[in-house]
Design an enzyme around this catalytic site. Structure first.
Site, PDB file in Angstrom:
ATOM      1  N   LYS A  35       0.836  -1.202   0.000  1.00 47.53           N
ATOM      2  CA  LYS A  35       0.000   0.000   0.000  1.00 47.53           C
ATOM      3  C   LYS A  35       0.876   1.259   0.000  1.00 47.53           C
ATOM      4  CE  LYS A  35      -4.238   1.080   2.457  1.00 47.53           C
ATOM      5  NZ  LYS A  35      -5.004   0.839   3.672  1.00 47.53           N
ATOM      6  N   THR A  86     -11.572   0.274  12.904  1.00 47.95           N
ATOM      7  CA  THR A  86     -12.267  -0.228  14.103  1.00 47.95           C
ATOM      8  C   THR A  86     -13.507  -0.987  13.639  1.00 47.95           C
ATOM      9  OG1 THR A  86     -13.461   1.874  14.259  1.00 47.95           O
ATOM     10  CG2 THR A  86     -11.520   1.627  15.646  1.00 47.95           C
ATOM     11  N   ARG A 154     -17.731  12.951   5.128  1.00 49.29           N
ATOM     12  CA  ARG A 154     -18.611  12.074   4.353  1.00 49.29           C
ATOM     13  C   ARG A 154     -17.849  11.580   3.147  1.00 49.29           C
ATOM     14  NH1 ARG A 154     -22.856  16.459   3.123  1.00 49.29           N
ATOM     15  NH2 ARG A 154     -20.892  17.548   3.327  1.00 49.29           N
ATOM     16  N   LYS A 207     -19.162  12.055  18.611  1.00 48.80           N
ATOM     17  CA  LYS A 207     -19.094  11.402  17.298  1.00 48.80           C
ATOM     18  C   LYS A 207     -20.236  10.394  17.112  1.00 48.80           C
ATOM     19  CE  LYS A 207     -17.824   9.517  13.547  1.00 48.80           C
ATOM     20  NZ  LYS A 207     -17.423   9.991  12.276  1.00 48.80           N
ATOM     21  N   HIS A 254     -33.953  12.889   3.146  1.00 47.59           N
ATOM     22  CA  HIS A 254     -34.270  12.310   1.840  1.00 47.59           C
ATOM     23  C   HIS A 254     -34.555  10.813   2.028  1.00 47.59           C
ATOM     24  CE1 HIS A 254     -34.335  12.661  -2.527  1.00 47.59           C
ATOM     25  NE2 HIS A 254     -34.014  11.385  -2.495  1.00 47.59           N
ATOM     26  N   CYS A 263     -20.090   3.608   8.168  1.00 49.99           N
ATOM     27  CA  CYS A 263     -20.168   4.333   9.444  1.00 49.99           C
ATOM     28  C   CYS A 263     -21.490   4.159  10.182  1.00 49.99           C
ATOM     29  CB  CYS A 263     -19.917   5.806   9.191  1.00 49.99           C
ATOM     30  SG  CYS A 263     -18.374   6.106   8.331  1.00 49.99           S
ATOM     31  N   LYS A 266     -22.381   0.520  11.510  1.00 48.59           N
ATOM     32  CA  LYS A 266     -21.402   0.055  12.513  1.00 48.59           C
ATOM     33  C   LYS A 266     -21.483   0.916  13.783  1.00 48.59           C
ATOM     34  CE  LYS A 266     -16.988   1.055  11.561  1.00 48.59           C
ATOM     35  NZ  LYS A 266     -16.261   1.859  12.532  1.00 48.59           N
ATOM     36  N   LYS A 324     -23.884   4.868  -1.592  1.00 43.89           N
ATOM     37  CA  LYS A 324     -24.298   6.198  -2.056  1.00 43.89           C
ATOM     38  C   LYS A 324     -23.401   6.554  -3.239  1.00 43.89           C
ATOM     39  CE  LYS A 324     -21.360   9.086   0.812  1.00 43.89           C
ATOM     40  NZ  LYS A 324     -21.313  10.253   1.662  1.00 43.89           N
ATOM     41  N   ARG A 331     -19.620  -1.247   1.525  1.00 41.71           N
ATOM     42  CA  ARG A 331     -19.891  -1.764   2.871  1.00 41.71           C
ATOM     43  C   ARG A 331     -21.317  -1.438   3.323  1.00 41.71           C
ATOM     44  NH1 ARG A 331     -14.653   0.350   5.947  1.00 41.71           N
ATOM     45  NH2 ARG A 331     -14.695   1.822   4.221  1.00 41.71           N
TER      46      ARG A 331
END
Ligand code: UGA
Length: 441
Positions: A35, A86, A154, A207, A254, A263, A266, A324, A331
């Site tokens: 990577k 995580t 986002r 958060k 929407h 996110c 989870k 999206k 995921r």
């Protein structure tokens, strides 16, 4: 100021690159050599608009570099960010913190002089305190503070979210740590971004509270949309009518096939677990999780209903697979549950997504992947829009009529209007805008 960013996943790479754009020296560290080699060549492994260019210019300026050598990156850093994964712990929904704790231990060995250790990954309440304990125990002589600085990026608009955030939240408990964090975000001070200093625990909870509130807001409008269909109301007008109330706000109202992504699902599950563990259950979020899970499969029922009750032996054309638009992230995408239910019901699935197909092929090998929008519909019995990519917003319906065996469109993102599709001669099925006669059950 020098930063070491541990973890070159989504959060680490975007945050590290944006900090270098702020003028700071940043080393992004990952233990995955392949990577790091690819990043050094300028090869970006995730799809995020604008990121490749930003990496290129900042790497060329010498402010942004990539390394597998955690030790020397940490040694020279004023602040070390932990941005490792995580994931949900298999089986129980708790966040798996093993990568965070392993990073903390490694960082402890490498600290040289006063260093601020910042958790950037989304971590449950209490993690910062545990990181503090691990570092103290590993290196009793270390001079450090632990800070929580959650991200609110986002996917698809992450660069803008980092550069022009609504707010920055910093859980820091000493003046020295606060001062370093202020310096890191100096550029945002200049544009008067609200910066909120809190305790470690408060910052960590902000958060989760933010993400689960948004997940609840989406779930609320999704349920209202279902009711709209029954009573003959229009969910978009309802959303506008309530959203103009400043206390409610227009955004995240929407309706769709249920929230997905790396996110919300989870984090909602993790917060539910934390709340249960502390004996203070968040029943509203438990319900949100349950409704959203069921909603994704319920979308398959809608598609079957649009096909006259069954898709057995029929071909379903699906446009959009990612959770999206403007991401390649699959995921927890609603498409996974929808496709799986349709396959179980005997359908053949043809699909196209502008960015998500490589990942989708791994996750859903039984789908026929097509090379473009119109190839997907060729010979299909129904067309379904699952993700609202821009390129699906101005389809040629005359052409589509010639490709589908019957003109049926199930639009799970409401990107078209019932009026326009009726005019185009389609049987149109959307969310929360009555297309059938309303009435009580
Ligand atoms: C979300 C939050 O919006 C970010 O603030 C946060 O930083 C991020 O999670 C994270 O924790 O890292 P993201 O998952 O990239 O960001 O995507 P969103 O744009 O929030 O969309 C999440 C899901 O909600 C998508 O499936 C989307 O289609 C759905 N959604 C969103 C709706 O169904 N309706 C809406 O009105 C808005």
């Amino acid at each position: 100021m020098r930063i070491a960013m541990i973890g070159t996943g989504y959060v680490g790479l975007v945050s590290g690159t944006c900090f270098s754009e702020f003028g700071l020296d940043v080393v992004c560290v990952d233990m995955d050599e392949g990577k790091i080699d690819r990043l050094k060549q300028g090869e970006i492994l995730i799809f995020e608009p604008g990121l490749d260019q930003l990496v290129k210019t900042n790497a060329a300026s010498g402010r942004l570099s990539f390394s597998t050598d955690l030790k020397s990156a940490v040694k020279d850093a004023d602040a070390v960010f932990i941005a490792v994964g995580t994931p949900s712990r298999r089986g129980d929904g708790h966040a798996d913190l093993s990568y965070v704790y392993a990073a903390a231990e490694e960082i402890a060995h490498a600290i040289d002089g006063y260093t601020v250790i910042v958790t950037k990954s989304t971590v449950p309440v209490g993690t910062g305190r545990e990181v503090q304990r691990i570092i103290k125990e590993t290196r009793p002589d270390a001079n450090f503070d632990v800070v929580s600085n959650p991200e609110f990026l986002r996917e698809g608009s992450a660069i803008n979210d980092f550069m022009r955030p609504d707010r920055v939240v910093i859980g820091a408990e000493t003046d020295r740590a606060k001062e370093i964090m202020r310096q890191l975000y100096r550029v945002l001070y200049i544009i008067e971004t609200p910066i909120l200093f809190t305790s470690l625990e408060t910052s960590e909870l902000i958060k989760y509270a933010a993400n689960t509130f948004l997940a609840a807001k989406i779930t609320f409008i999704n349920e209202v949309a279902d009711l709209c269909e029954k009573v003959g109301a229009d969910v978009h007008d309802v959303a506008k009518g309530i959203g103009l109330d400043g206390r409610i706000g227009k955004k995240f109202l929407h309706p769709g096939p249920g929230y997905g992504g790396s996110c919300f699902p989870k984090d909602a599950l993790a917060l539910v677990k934390t709340a249960q563990d502390y004996g203070s259950p968040l029943r509203i979020i438990e319900t949100v999780v349950d409704i959203n899970d069921k909603r994704k499969t319920a979308m398959a029922d809608r598609i079957m209903a649009a096909c006259g009750g069954s898709v057995d032996g029929k071909t379903v054309a699906i446009l959009g697979l990612t959770f999206k638009p403007n991401t390649d992230d699959m995921r927890d995408s609603p498409s996974l549950a929808i496709v799986s239910a349709l396959l179980d019901a005997g359908a053949t699935i043809k699909a196209y997504d502008p960015e998500g197909m490589d990942e989708a092929k791994r996750m859903m090998p039984d789908v026929i992947y097509c090379e473009d929008t119109y190839a997907t519909m060729d010979g299909a019995d129904v067309l379904v829009i699952v993700t609202e990519w821009n390129e699906f917003r101005s389809l040629d319906f005359a052409r589509i009529k010639g490709l589908l065996s019957a003109p049926i469109l199930v639009d799970l993102r409401n990107i078209y209007t019932p009026e326009d599709l009726a005019q185009a001669g389609f049987s149109y099925h959307c969310i929360g805008r009555a297309t059938r006669k309303p009435g009580p059950r």
